[in-house]
Design a protein around this motif. Structure first.
Motif, short mmCIF file in Angstrom:
data_model
loop_
_atom_site.label_atom_id
_atom_site.label_comp_id
_atom_site.label_asym_id
_atom_site.label_seq_id
_atom_site.Cartn_x
_atom_site.Cartn_y
_atom_site.Cartn_z
N UNK A 182 19.65 40.40 -107.42
CA UNK A 182 19.62 41.01 -106.09
C UNK A 182 18.37 40.63 -105.31
N UNK A 183 17.31 40.27 -106.01
CA UNK A 183 16.10 39.79 -105.35
C UNK A 183 16.14 38.29 -105.12
N UNK A 184 16.81 37.57 -106.02
CA UNK A 184 16.91 36.13 -105.85
C UNK A 184 17.56 35.76 -104.53
N UNK A 185 18.64 36.48 -104.18
CA UNK A 185 19.41 36.08 -102.99
C UNK A 185 18.59 36.14 -101.70
N UNK A 186 17.94 37.26 -101.37
CA UNK A 186 17.16 37.25 -100.13
C UNK A 186 16.00 36.26 -100.18
N UNK A 187 15.49 36.01 -101.38
CA UNK A 187 14.35 35.08 -101.49
C UNK A 187 14.79 33.65 -101.24
N UNK A 188 15.93 33.22 -101.81
CA UNK A 188 16.32 31.84 -101.53
C UNK A 188 16.90 31.70 -100.14
#
Length: 215
Positions: free
Chosen positions: A195-201
């Motif tokens: 869930x954090x990977x998506x907004x970060x990439x």
């Protein structure tokens, strides 16, 4: 960093406050991706399970418009017209400038051949060896940081003098020490990490696009 990417960065971190702990590594990743593209390089992505889908998602945002229209200009249209193509206007108006990226998870025939003929944990390493060159970027996603096929790909990338960005969890696993740019998100729970990977990439893709195609 230009004003446009900087604003995107600060806006995103204000909405996803957990990413604040990854601030410096995300900035480093942004700068590395920009340097790669300025030098004519490309980006390779890979992951497992849900992270495999994320790897494909990243290439999608880089290879065509994410937020900004990327017109190819009159030169492309002229070359198509000069070749005598009656649909030159249509083709040129529907093409967009690209940030070259390849998802290694999408090569079904090659992956199954590697599994059958060599070893299952070499499915990405073989592709990195074939596609990669010095100055390119390998961007891997592994929540545990311990996936053998990811680790093997990273080792081959390092051997080729590529730059490795590793999205992983809080511990970093075996992956973090192998990456020049480890981005360790503050959780040990796989769904939370994803869930954090998506907004970060999404953020990095938007920032890079703004850097190259923004006003």
């Amino acid at each position: 960093m230009k004003a446009g990417p900087k604003k995107l960065f600060e806006d995103c971190l204000s909405r996803f406050r957990q990413l604040e702990r990854c601030r410096e590594s995300l900035i480093t990743a942004f700068n590395a991706i920009c340097e790669c593209y300025r030098n004519g390089g490309k980006l390779l992505t890979c992951g497992n399970g849900g992270s495999a889908s994320d790897a494909e998602h990243i290439t999608c945002e880089l290879m065509k418009k994410f937020r900004i229209r990327r017109d190819v200009g009159d030169e492309v249209k002229k070359k198509l017209f000069d070749l005598g193509y009656s649909d030159a206007e249509y083709i040129s108006s529907h093409l967009e400038k690209t940030l070259p990226a390849i998802s290694l998870v999408s090569q079904t025939s090659l992956i199954t051949a590697v599994v059958n003929d060599t070893a299952g944990d070499m499915i990405y390493a073989q592709q990195v060896f074939g596609y990669g060159k010095a100055g390119d970027i390998l961007w891997v996603l592994s929540c545990s940081g311990n996936s053998p096929n990811i680790l093997n790909a990273v080792k081959v990338a390092r051997m080729l003098d590529m730059v490795v960005i590793g999205f992983t969890g809080e511990s970093g696993g075996a992956l973090a020490p192998l990456c020049q740019i480890p981005v360790c998100f503050p959780s040990s729970v796989t769904p939370c990490i994803q869930e954090m990977h998506l907004p970060a990439y999404h953020l990095l893709c938007a920032m890079v696009e703004e850097e190259f195609f923004g006003a």
